[in-house]
Design an enzyme around this catalytic site. Structure first.
Site, short mmCIF file in Angstrom:
data_model
loop_
_atom_site.label_atom_id
_atom_site.label_comp_id
_atom_site.label_asym_id
_atom_site.label_seq_id
_atom_site.Cartn_x
_atom_site.Cartn_y
_atom_site.Cartn_z
N HIS A 306 0.81 -1.19 0.01
CA HIS A 306 0.00 -0.01 0.17
C HIS A 306 0.87 1.22 -0.06
O HIS A 306 1.94 1.31 0.50
CB HIS A 306 -0.83 -0.03 1.43
CG HIS A 306 -2.05 0.95 0.95
ND1 HIS A 306 -1.98 2.26 1.30
CD2 HIS A 306 -3.31 0.70 0.89
CE1 HIS A 306 -3.26 2.63 1.16
NE2 HIS A 306 -3.97 1.89 0.88
N ASP A 363 -7.94 -5.09 0.19
CA ASP A 363 -8.52 -6.14 -0.98
C ASP A 363 -8.19 -7.39 -0.73
O ASP A 363 -8.59 -8.23 -1.41
CB ASP A 363 -8.08 -5.68 -2.29
CG ASP A 363 -8.53 -4.27 -2.79
OD1 ASP A 363 -7.61 -3.45 -2.61
OD2 ASP A 363 -9.69 -4.03 -2.75
C1 SDX Z 1 -6.18 0.18 -2.85
O1 SDX Z 1 -4.27 4.40 -1.96
C2 SDX Z 1 -5.29 4.17 -1.26
O2 SDX Z 1 -5.74 4.43 -0.25
C3 SDX Z 1 -5.91 2.84 -2.15
C4 SDX Z 1 -6.85 1.93 -1.40
C5 SDX Z 1 -8.21 2.89 -0.86
O3 SDX Z 1 -9.07 2.39 0.00
O4 SDX Z 1 -8.55 3.68 -1.65
O5 SDX Z 1 -6.44 1.53 -0.09
C6 SDX Z 1 -7.01 0.88 -2.10
O6 SDX Z 1 -6.09 0.34 -4.04
C7 SDX Z 1 -5.54 -1.05 -2.06
C8 SDX Z 1 -4.24 -1.26 -3.00
C9 SDX Z 1 -4.68 -2.65 -3.85
N1 SDX Z 1 -3.68 -2.92 -4.79
C10 SDX Z 1 -2.92 -4.17 -4.64
O7 SDX Z 1 -3.14 -4.94 -3.75
C11 SDX Z 1 -1.99 -4.28 -5.85
C12 SDX Z 1 -0.80 -5.02 -5.22
N2 SDX Z 1 -0.01 -3.93 -4.68
C13 SDX Z 1 1.24 -3.14 -5.29
O8 SDX Z 1 0.86 -3.04 -6.72
C14 SDX Z 1 1.44 -1.90 -4.63
O9 SDX Z 1 1.84 -2.24 -3.27
C15 SDX Z 1 0.59 -0.59 -4.75
C16 SDX Z 1 0.23 -0.44 -5.88
C17 SDX Z 1 -0.47 -0.78 -3.85
C18 SDX Z 1 1.58 0.43 -3.87
O10 SDX Z 1 2.55 0.64 -4.79
P1 SDX Z 1 3.60 1.72 -4.56
O11 SDX Z 1 3.17 2.52 -3.31
O12 SDX Z 1 3.67 2.63 -5.76
O13 SDX Z 1 5.01 1.00 -4.14
P2 SDX Z 1 5.96 0.50 -5.20
O14 SDX Z 1 5.21 -0.11 -6.07
O15 SDX Z 1 7.05 1.62 -5.25
O16 SDX Z 1 6.63 -0.81 -4.36
C19 SDX Z 1 7.67 -0.65 -3.53
C20 SDX Z 1 8.46 -1.96 -3.42
C21 SDX Z 1 8.77 -2.43 -4.85
O17 SDX Z 1 9.91 -3.04 -4.82
P3 SDX Z 1 11.58 -2.55 -5.03
O18 SDX Z 1 11.36 -1.61 -6.22
O19 SDX Z 1 11.68 -1.16 -3.68
O20 SDX Z 1 12.35 -3.77 -5.00
O21 SDX Z 1 7.55 -2.93 -3.09
C22 SDX Z 1 7.36 -4.01 -4.10
C23 SDX Z 1 7.82 -3.04 -5.42
O22 SDX Z 1 8.01 -4.11 -6.42
N3 SDX Z 1 6.00 -4.24 -3.81
C24 SDX Z 1 5.45 -5.58 -4.07
C25 SDX Z 1 4.09 -5.49 -4.15
N4 SDX Z 1 3.85 -4.29 -3.90
C26 SDX Z 1 4.96 -3.43 -3.77
N5 SDX Z 1 6.22 -6.58 -4.60
C27 SDX Z 1 5.49 -7.80 -4.56
N6 SDX Z 1 4.11 -7.84 -4.50
C28 SDX Z 1 3.50 -6.69 -4.07
N7 SDX Z 1 2.10 -6.70 -4.04
#
Ligand code: SDX
Length: 428
Positions: A306, A363
């Site tokens: 998140h 989720d």
């Molecule tokens: C919602 O914003 C809100 O409030 C949204 C929400 C709401 O109520 O409105 O809470 C609802 O959208 C919840 C989120 C649902 N999405 C998911 O579950 C999809 C999976 N999650 C990821 O795609 C990700 O965690 C996000 C999109 C939610 C957040 O992405 P960020 O903040 O841009 O973080 P990032 O992509 O920069 O990740 C940081 C690191 C990265 O690794 P490094 O580059 O540091 O090595 O964490 C890793 C990412 O690769 N990472 C994951 C991961 N999520 C982040 N690795 C594996 N699996 C994951 N799910």
């Protein structure tokens, strides 16, 4: 008050005011930055950038705190109803019983959609994704109802808010019935909001639907969990579109479109697809965890991570407990729940996820609960939109009622061609 921020650019020192929110959040006000320095800031994804001041929702991502108008989410989950929480978020305080009754009646009376709009459903393919249909018909509300925007009266805005909260459920259930070739079931004024949703989804002119009170309460709780979440992608989309003084229905349609993405509200459907893939593969969750850690693989664990929560999403904790209770009542326990619990346990002890503070989000468990209610997977994000509707409207209301509000128009850093002469086609 904290000191001003000092910025030294090209040898010149300038000060910028700072501000502290009511929960101690600190910000640098850079409104004068470009005018006084010629510089802009660059912050892809707005990771470090606040778009507004807001009094609606407070999230402490480090501590896993979520409050609507100051009231902790777990207290609302235990004591409130969806429409009462909607009024809290929309109006800033809990309603009196008379106010709640009046709002409930207004939502009930606004639940029908124009018959021409119901007929529009007959022209979509049956397998159209319900989020596509929801967005199309929500935008079409502007064709049937008076224009509502920043210049509308409070009464016009309140009426449109009730209409949106009411019709999002009707549009959703009519879309579902159309997708399975069944006659739509109209709203029933004698039922509560959640009872009506379930009745419109699962009853039919030839068979009644026995409403399980535990399922009705679980749906109320799920809707409460989703009501608002400060400046998330879809709420920011509603604010940005609304800032041009486009009508409220168009701004809400932008929120629906943004929510559909699998990185945002579409994640609840993606979680179920992922759990199903794990189940069908017969492989252990750790195989999928390793895939998610592999940078050469675009696969991510849906339902984890998140932008704001660097701790367990408080909504996930509440939903998990309700989910376990509801599923225990089910005859054959859902194998996907066992996979989810095992996957979560593996993730929470994996160094990759611990280091990046990736926890289950709202989720991760919500889909299992929707599935236990008999709701099809492609409707899960629609349920998210139903819950988030009051929050989107509240964010829009707060934005349009702020006299200092300006049209949203971010800057950019241009990295393209410098001036280039036109080359006639004969010379290309
Ligand atoms: C919602 O914003 C809100 O409030 C949204 C929400 C709401 O109520 O409105 O809470 C609802 O959208 C919840 C989120 C649902 N999405 C998911 O579950 C999809 C999976 N999650 C990821 O795609 C990700 O965690 C996000 C999109 C939610 C957040 O992405 P960020 O903040 O841009 O973080 P990032 O992509 O920069 O990740 C940081 C690191 C990265 O690794 P490094 O580059 O540091 O090595 O964490 C890793 C990412 O690769 N990472 C994951 C991961 N999520 C982040 N690795 C594996 N699996 C994951 N799910």
């Amino acid at each position: 008050m904290p000191d001003d921020a000092t910025l030294i650019l090209e040898g010149v020192e300038r000060k910028f005011p700072t501000l502290v929110g009511s929960e101690g959040e600190k910000a640098i006000d850079i409104a004068a930055l470009r005018g006084s320095t010629g510089y802009i800031t660059l912050d892809p994804g707005f990771v470090n950038t606040g778009s507004c001041e807001s009094k609606i929702t407070f999230i402490d991502g480090e501590k896993g705190i979520l409050r609507y108008r100051g009231i902790p989410l777990d207290q609302l989950a235990d004591n409130s109803s969806f429409l009462e929480t909607a009024m809290l978020v929309l109006n800033g305080s809990l309603p009196s019983s008379g106010e709640l009754d009046a709002f409930t009646s207004r939502v009930t009376e606004s639940a029908l959609i124009p018959e021409e709009m119901r007929a529009m459903l007959d022209h979509f393919p049956r397998n159209a994704h319900p989020m596509c249909v929801l967005g199309a018909l929500t935008n079409a509300l502007a064709a049937f109802y008076p224009h509502v925007s920043a210049t509308s009266s409070a009464e016009e805005i309140d009426l449109a808010a009730a209409r949106l909260i009411a019709t999002v459920s009707t549009i959703a259930t009519f879309t579902y019935k159309r997708s399975i070739g069944e006659a739509v079931v109209y709203p029933d004024a004698s039922l509560s909001y959640s009872e009506n949703f379930l009745n419109m989804m699962f009853s039919s002119p030839v068979s009644s639907y026995e409403r399980d009170p535990d399922i009705v309460r679980a749906l109320e709780m799920l809707l409460i969990m989703h009501v608002d979440h400060e400046q998330n992608c879809s709420a920011s989309s509603v604010r940005l579109v609304g800032s041009s003084h486009a009508n409220l229905y168009a701004a809400i349609t932008a929120g629906i479109a943004a929510l559909w993405g699998p990185l945002h509200g579409g994640a609840n459907q993606a979680v179920m697809d992922m759990l199903g893939d794990i189940h069908r593969s017969g492989k252990s969750p750790s195989t999928f965890i390793e895939m998610a850690k592999d940078k050469s693989n675009s696969f991510r664990l849906s339902g984890f991570g998140h932008r704001v929560y660097k701790n367990y999403d408080p909504r996930a904790r509440i939903i998990k407990s309700v989910c376990t209770k509801v599923l225990q009542k089910q005859a054959g326990k859902d194998p996907l729940l066992d996979i989810a619990v095992n996957l979560e346990a593996e993730v929470l002890k994996d160094e990759y996820f611990i280091k990046r503070k990736l926890y289950p989000n709202v989720d991760f468990y919500s889909g299992l609960l929707y599935k236990a209610m008999g709701i099809p997977t492609d409707m899960f994000t629609v349920l998210f939109a139903i819950g988030r509707m009051p929050g989107w409207i509240a964010q829009w209301k707060e934005m349009v009622s702020n006299p200092a509000n300006k049209i949203g128009r971010p800057r950019q850093v241009y990295t393209g061609n410098n001036e280039t002469a036109y080359t006639p086609i004969k010379k290309r």
